[in-house]
Design an enzyme around this catalytic site. Sequence first.
Site, short mmCIF file in Angstrom:
data_model
loop_
_atom_site.label_atom_id
_atom_site.label_comp_id
_atom_site.label_asym_id
_atom_site.label_seq_id
_atom_site.Cartn_x
_atom_site.Cartn_y
_atom_site.Cartn_z
N HIS A 279 0.69 -1.24 -0.01
CA HIS A 279 0.05 -0.09 -0.05
C HIS A 279 0.96 1.27 0.05
O HIS A 279 2.04 1.17 0.44
CB HIS A 279 -1.01 0.13 1.14
CG HIS A 279 -0.36 0.11 2.53
ND1 HIS A 279 0.11 -1.10 3.13
CD2 HIS A 279 -0.10 0.93 3.38
CE1 HIS A 279 0.56 -0.78 4.46
NE2 HIS A 279 0.62 0.41 4.51
N GLU B 158 -8.16 3.88 9.31
CA GLU B 158 -7.71 4.06 7.68
C GLU B 158 -8.89 3.29 6.94
O GLU B 158 -9.66 2.71 7.44
CB GLU B 158 -6.42 3.05 7.75
CG GLU B 158 -6.65 1.53 8.36
CD GLU B 158 -5.26 0.73 8.20
OE1 GLU B 158 -4.27 1.51 8.77
OE2 GLU B 158 -5.15 -0.08 7.59
N GLN C 55 -4.09 3.37 0.83
CA GLN C 55 -4.45 3.36 2.38
C GLN C 55 -4.59 5.04 2.93
O GLN C 55 -3.58 5.81 2.89
CB GLN C 55 -3.35 2.85 3.15
CG GLN C 55 -3.74 2.62 4.69
CD GLN C 55 -2.42 2.27 5.60
OE1 GLN C 55 -1.52 3.21 5.85
NE2 GLN C 55 -2.68 0.96 5.83
N HIS D 280 3.60 6.88 4.17
CA HIS D 280 4.55 5.61 4.19
C HIS D 280 4.35 4.93 2.99
O HIS D 280 3.04 4.94 2.26
CB HIS D 280 4.68 4.80 5.29
CG HIS D 280 3.65 4.19 5.83
ND1 HIS D 280 2.50 4.79 6.65
CD2 HIS D 280 3.01 3.06 5.59
CE1 HIS D 280 1.61 3.86 6.80
NE2 HIS D 280 1.99 2.93 6.10
N GLU E 105 6.97 0.65 5.56
CA GLU E 105 6.45 -0.38 6.50
C GLU E 105 6.51 -1.91 5.85
O GLU E 105 6.25 -1.81 4.69
CB GLU E 105 5.06 -0.14 6.55
CG GLU E 105 4.07 -1.11 7.38
CD GLU E 105 2.72 -0.70 7.44
OE1 GLU E 105 2.19 0.19 6.73
OE2 GLU E 105 2.01 -1.53 8.44
CO CO Z 1 0.45 1.43 6.63
#
Ligand code: CO
Length: 133
Positions: A8, A44, A55, A79, A129
């Site tokens: 994502h 989210e 996301q 991120h 991530e």
């Molecule tokens: Co994330």
Amino acid sequence: MLLTEIDHVAIAVHDLDAAVAFYELAFGATVEHREVVESDGVQEALLKVADSYIQLTAATHDESPIAKYLAKRGEGIHHVGYRVDNCAAAIEAMVAAGATPIDKAPRPGSRGTTVAFIHPKGAFGTLIELVQE
Ligand code: CO
């Protein structure tokens, strides 16, 4: 190659419902999953794009890392989630490459995943991530 997919791209927003409505209107996107992760202070919405997600992420309270990020940097890309088969092995590989883990061990993420964050300092300015499904 440890990366199997872009899991994502996370975008920090002030108003989650407004951002979802924008993506629905602009792209005909649909929310595949919505979740509040209270331990991270985030809510989210995941919009599916092929095997990946956009996301959209907002804060649940003023002290959450997302709230602090929004106050400092404003809305935008927060991120990138890289999908991996083995989160622990991916942390080790990142450390061996000189990166600094925020999570030294894998931990539960949203959607039932196992995740770990890597600090942007030491990773060319990107909060990473690692996501294991
Ligand atoms: Co994330």
